[in-house]
Scaffold this motif. Structure first.
Motif, short mmCIF file in Angstrom:
data_model
loop_
_atom_site.label_atom_id
_atom_site.label_comp_id
_atom_site.label_asym_id
_atom_site.label_seq_id
_atom_site.Cartn_x
_atom_site.Cartn_y
_atom_site.Cartn_z
N GLN A 134 0.83 -1.22 0.00
CA GLN A 134 0.00 0.00 0.00
C GLN A 134 0.86 1.26 0.00
N GLY A 165 -5.49 2.87 2.88
CA GLY A 165 -6.55 2.24 2.10
C GLY A 165 -7.91 2.83 2.42
N THR A 175 -12.06 2.95 3.03
CA THR A 175 -12.99 2.13 3.78
C THR A 175 -13.87 1.28 2.88
N SER A 202 -12.99 -0.35 0.39
CA SER A 202 -12.25 -1.51 -0.12
C SER A 202 -12.72 -2.80 0.54
N ASN A 203 -13.16 -2.72 1.79
CA ASN A 203 -13.64 -3.91 2.50
C ASN A 203 -14.90 -4.47 1.85
N THR A 228 -13.95 -5.99 -1.53
CA THR A 228 -13.30 -7.29 -1.34
C THR A 228 -14.34 -8.38 -1.07
N SER A 258 -8.48 -7.75 4.30
CA SER A 258 -8.77 -6.39 3.83
C SER A 258 -9.02 -5.45 5.01
N MET A 305 -5.76 -4.81 6.86
CA MET A 305 -4.91 -3.88 6.11
C MET A 305 -5.39 -2.45 6.24
N THR A 306 -6.71 -2.24 6.13
CA THR A 306 -7.27 -0.89 6.27
C THR A 306 -6.96 -0.32 7.64
N ALA A 316 -7.75 -9.45 -2.10
CA ALA A 316 -7.81 -8.46 -1.02
C ALA A 316 -6.69 -7.44 -1.16
N GLU A 360 -7.28 -3.52 -1.97
CA GLU A 360 -6.82 -2.63 -0.89
C GLU A 360 -5.77 -1.66 -1.40
#
Length: 288
Positions: free
Chosen positions: A36, A69, A71, A73-74, A77, A87, A90-91, A215, A219
């Motif tokens: 990232q 990343g 929000t 993205s979750n 995914t 995911s 990672m966020t 993911a 992300e």
């Protein structure tokens, strides 16, 4: 304030137990967070240099790249049938690191274009991101049953807040958007799409399974562009917020398309694996 509302909503969906995932899968989370904060900043600098962007727009593009990343993205995914737990981890990790990493990377990569105050940017991220998230987590911990009733409307609140942020940028930068909109749109689209591709490639290169690779791909490609837009408005001026505003709209469109494509890809690979297993079984029986 609007970004703080979005981050507060994110915090209200988190529990302290969610942070255990980071320590249960440190290698995967480390790889994702490193990807990232290396792939997207480098791509941003490369594109800003290659397209010869003016200083304020170049700083805006780089700021998008150095943010954590996004929000959404979750959700993407989940739709892609990827590893949602990875995911989310990672966020959370990149968001926690953002007050230090985002200003440092921005100063390093965009310092040649525009003057940057590290301390001021760090303080802004703490106020707009970390403090609201912590407050949301505290409320969720203390008043769980009440929060569970309210949490259903949070996605709508987040969408409205982001729309208002983007609308504000458009309102004060309409002339600049007319002059440079097409160029910035191309840069933003390339940045986002290359982020997906590089993220997926890193996942496969490190022999992650398809769910983890998805993911990491999503992300890496989807940024917290609301943060980039807000920071740009505060520290660099309205024009520097244009890339973040465009990214906010575009990455949700591309994310939906990417999720649909990746979900279909997983289904096909699963079918192929099942066919291979059946074939292997038939061969084993024939051999016996």
């Amino acid at each position: 304030i609007l970004l703080g509302v979005v981050m507060f909503g994110m915090g209200m969906t988190l529990k302290l137990s969610d942070f255990k995932l980071v320590f249960q899968r440190p290698k995967d989370v480390f790889v994702g967070a490193l990807a990232q904060f290396t792939i997207m900043p480098f791509l941003a600098w490369l594109l800003a240099t290659a397209f010869g962007l003016p200083a304020d727009l170049a700083a805006g593009v780089i700021l998008v790249g150095t943010c954590p990343g996004g929000t959404s993205s979750n959700v993407m995914t989940y739709l892609a049938k990827g590893d949602v737990a990875l995911s989310v981890s990672m966020t959370m990790t990149t968001t926690i690191l953002a007050p230090i990493v985002t200003p440092l990377l921005t100063w390093w990569l965009a310092g040649a274009w525009i003057e940057i105050s590290l301390s001021a940017m760090m303080l802004s991220i703490l106020k707009m991101v970390v403090a609201p998230i912590v407050l949301g987590i505290v409320l969720n911990t203390l008043f769980r049953s009440t929060v569970e009733k309210v949490v259903k409307v949070l996605p709508l609140v987040s969408v409205v807040s982001i729309v208002l942020i983007v609308g504000g940028v458009v309102a004060v930068s309409s002339q600049r958007i007319l002059e440079t909109g097409a160029l910035i749109m191309v840069v933003v689209m390339l940045h986002n799409l290359l982020g997906y591709s590089c993220g997926f490639a890193i996942g496969k290169l490190l022999k992650m399974d398809i769910a983890k690779a998805k993911a990491v791909s999503i992300e890496v490609g989807m940024q917290n562009s609301g943060l980039a837009t807000s920071l740009a408005m505060l520290h660099f001026g309205a024009a520097a917020a244009i890339p973040g505003a465009i990214f906010s709209v575009w990455h949700n469109i591309s994310g939906s398309l990417a999720a649909n494509y990746l979900a279909a890809r997983m289904s096909k690979e699963t079918l192929l694996e099942d066919d291979n297993e059946d074939t292997d079984g038939d061969v084993a029986i024939a051999t016996k």
